[in-house]
Design an enzyme around this catalytic site. Structure first.
Site, PDB file in Angstrom:
ATOM      1  N   SER A 181       0.791  -1.236   0.000  1.00 43.93           N
ATOM      2  CA  SER A 181       0.000   0.000   0.000  1.00 43.93           C
ATOM      3  C   SER A 181       0.828   1.293   0.000  1.00 43.93           C
ATOM      4  O   SER A 181       0.487   2.213  -0.749  1.00 43.93           O
ATOM      5  CB  SER A 181      -0.977   0.000   1.175  1.00 43.93           C
ATOM      6  OG  SER A 181      -1.978  -0.959   0.943  1.00 43.93           O
ATOM      7  N   THR A 235      -7.266  -3.140   7.789  1.00 48.48           N
ATOM      8  CA  THR A 235      -7.361  -4.475   7.207  1.00 48.48           C
ATOM      9  C   THR A 235      -7.326  -5.524   8.311  1.00 48.48           C
ATOM     10  O   THR A 235      -7.529  -5.201   9.479  1.00 48.48           O
ATOM     11  CB  THR A 235      -6.327  -4.657   6.068  1.00 48.48           C
ATOM     12  OG1 THR A 235      -6.473  -5.967   5.538  1.00 48.48           O
ATOM     13  CG2 THR A 235      -4.903  -4.462   6.511  1.00 48.48           C
ATOM     14  N   LYS A 284     -11.590  -5.032  10.052  1.00 47.65           N
ATOM     15  CA  LYS A 284     -12.580  -4.432   9.146  1.00 47.65           C
ATOM     16  C   LYS A 284     -13.985  -4.391   9.751  1.00 47.65           C
ATOM     17  O   LYS A 284     -14.805  -3.569   9.367  1.00 47.65           O
ATOM     18  CB  LYS A 284     -12.613  -5.179   7.807  1.00 47.65           C
ATOM     19  CG  LYS A 284     -11.373  -4.911   6.962  1.00 47.65           C
ATOM     20  CD  LYS A 284     -11.443  -5.546   5.590  1.00 47.65           C
ATOM     21  CE  LYS A 284     -10.143  -5.274   4.847  1.00 47.65           C
ATOM     22  NZ  LYS A 284     -10.148  -5.773   3.483  1.00 47.65           N
ATOM     23  N   ARG A 342     -27.016 -15.624  -9.299  1.00 47.75           N
ATOM     24  CA  ARG A 342     -28.229 -16.387  -8.982  1.00 47.75           C
ATOM     25  C   ARG A 342     -28.180 -16.863  -7.532  1.00 47.75           C
ATOM     26  O   ARG A 342     -29.123 -16.738  -6.782  1.00 47.75           O
ATOM     27  CB  ARG A 342     -28.310 -17.575  -9.947  1.00 47.75           C
ATOM     28  CG  ARG A 342     -29.494 -18.518  -9.737  1.00 47.75           C
ATOM     29  CD  ARG A 342     -29.501 -19.603 -10.818  1.00 47.75           C
ATOM     30  NE  ARG A 342     -28.735 -20.776 -10.427  1.00 47.75           N
ATOM     31  CZ  ARG A 342     -27.624 -21.195 -11.010  1.00 47.75           C
ATOM     32  NH1 ARG A 342     -27.108 -20.536 -12.021  1.00 47.75           N
ATOM     33  NH2 ARG A 342     -27.015 -22.272 -10.598  1.00 47.75           N
ATOM     34  N   TYR A 354      -2.682 -11.025  -3.434  1.00 48.59           N
ATOM     35  CA  TYR A 354      -1.814 -10.372  -4.419  1.00 48.59           C
ATOM     36  C   TYR A 354      -0.337 -10.666  -4.169  1.00 48.59           C
ATOM     37  O   TYR A 354       0.535 -10.245  -4.912  1.00 48.59           O
ATOM     38  CB  TYR A 354      -2.062  -8.860  -4.448  1.00 48.59           C
ATOM     39  CG  TYR A 354      -1.818  -8.174  -3.130  1.00 48.59           C
ATOM     40  CD1 TYR A 354      -0.554  -7.762  -2.763  1.00 48.59           C
ATOM     41  CD2 TYR A 354      -2.861  -7.936  -2.248  1.00 48.59           C
ATOM     42  CE1 TYR A 354      -0.316  -7.141  -1.559  1.00 48.59           C
ATOM     43  CE2 TYR A 354      -2.648  -7.319  -1.034  1.00 48.59           C
ATOM     44  CZ  TYR A 354      -1.360  -6.921  -0.694  1.00 48.59           C
ATOM     45  OH  TYR A 354      -1.147  -6.308   0.510  1.00 48.59           O
TER      46      TYR A 354
END
Ligand code: S3P
Length: 409
Positions: A15, A52, A56, A134, A196
């Protein structure tokens, strides 16, 4: 702290680098224990933060206001302090929605499975419902909060079309783990993974090997950061900023991995790539020699090829945990499929394909010390190099020419 991210553990966060590319403000990492987190939130001594794992949901009671979407999701990852009043938002939703769009997935009318029951899983369920899925099922090992167990998911929902992974299973430093195997999912159309680091989880590579579109979470991370920055600074950025920053950060984080025959120029090209990109060079043969404390011909003679290959796999396992390097491999490094998978997780594999006639045998290469052996080796390995390569680089000029072909990609 004015801007930054708060979590219990932040060892490998990208970040600060991303925010430095977005704008001209300092963005810090702040690791807080649960007790310190409470004190930090009560003090309100910041302008804008991201939160984080595992805060959260825990952060919600400290807020004065919560935006409707974040409230509906039940998870907050961005907090803005406006004159002492704290408002919570969820920009992970923007990130994940953009990632789903980037992969080209259409969730309308589809069955969606979401491994995980943490904050990000709530965001993923909300996103899937908003995108008109759905049916949406979360999966966990414990079956908590009405989620399915992995056994139930495999037994009753192998017809799922979309998987959105929100578990940390497969994340650094355990990149070889995978929350579930994709073998039984015969109707799978796409996978998005919030992980990531590594850039491509096992789950992503598993999907791609079956021809199913899949991507890791770096794009989501960048997109949520761009949106958070808009909220922090109360401004808006051009729509393509996320793509631009994603390209830059991916280029910076990815390993450039050189594969190919002995004598194809991997070491020489690796040196040039290191000089031009500033990425450090790791040469697997050199690291093997250092680890073994003897030369490659000595290792082959005294310990045999399998012992050499074990050392090679060990070095590759260590190297592929890190990004941002140039990795020059030994000619046989891709013979073990596990090595290829590891190298792909954080890297792009370039096969330096040099014509067999121009490969020169040398005495320090036990498997390629005569022209006949070299030719034979090329024939055996050509299909392995081809299958392992993300990109094939024909080698006909100088190492500088080859390096610039790679950098053009
Ligand atoms: C080998 C290639 C060598 C070295 C070892 C085995 C191979 O590396 O790892 O002699 O199996 O092709 P180079 O490709 O750098 O010569």
């Amino acid at each position: 702290m004015r801007y930054g991210v708060v979590a219990e553990k932040l060892g490998h966060s990208f970040s600060p680098e991303i925010h430095a590319m977005i704008g001209d403000y300092d963005y810090e990492l702040c690791e807080l224990s649960r007790a310190d987190f409470t004190r930090f939130m009560e003090k309100r001594d910041f302008l804008g933060i991201n939160v984080t794992i595992p805060y959260k949901q825990a952060v919600i009671p400290f807020l004065d206001r919560i935006d409707d979407t974040a409230r509906a999701i039940g998870a907050v990852n961005t907090i803005v302090n406006r004159n002492g009043q704290l408002t919570g938002y969820n920009t992970d939703l923007d990130g994940l929605t953009r990632l789903i769009r980037r992969i080209g997935l259409d969730l309308r009318g589809k069955k969606v499975l979401i491994p995980g029951t943490g904050g990000t899983s709530r965001t993923a369920s909300y996103a899937a419902e908003k995108l008109s899925a759905r049916e949406v099922f979360r999966i966990s090992r414990t079956g908590r909060e009405g989620s399915l167990s992995y056994e139930e998911a495999l037994r009753d929902h192998a017809d799922a079309e979309i998987i959105l992974n929100t578990t940390p299973c497969g994340m650094f430093p355990r990149p070889a783990e995978q929350p579930l195997s994709l073998e039984s999912f015969t109707r799978l159309e796409g996978v998005a993974d919030a992980i990531y680091n590594p850039l491509r989880s096992r789950l992503v590579l598993d999907a791609r090997s079956r021809g199913i579109p899949a991507e890791g979470g770096l794009y989501m991370l960048v997109a949520q950061a761009v949106r958070a920055s808009e909220l922090f600074l109360n401004m808006s950025y051009p729509d393509d900023l996320t793509d631009q920053i994603y390209d830059r950060i991916l280029r910076r984080k990815e390993n450039l991995v050189l594969i190919g025959m002995p004598g194809s120029g991997k070491s020489a090209v690796g040196k040039i790539l290191t000089e031009t990109t500033g990425k450090p060079l790791a040469d697997t043969d050199q690291l093997i020699v250092e680890k073994a404390g003897k030369s490659i011909p000595e290792i082959f003679r005294e310990d045999g090829e399998p012992a050499f290959r074990d050392l090679e796999s060990e070095i590759i396992r260590e190297l592929s945990l890190q990004g941002g390097q140039v990795i020059s491999t030994g000619g046989g490094a891709v013979l073990r499929p596990e090595n290829v998978t590891l190298l792909r997780q954080n890297g792009r594999l370039f096969w330096l394909d040099r014509a067999p006639d121009s490969l020169v045998p040398t005495d320090d290469r036990p498997l390629a010390d005569t022209a006949a052996k070299m030719k034979q080796l090329y024939q055996e390995r050509e299909p392995v190099y081809r299958a392992s390569a993300d990109m094939i680089i024909p080698v006909f000029g100088t190492p500088e020419d080859t390096a610039s072909l790679i950098l053009q990609q």
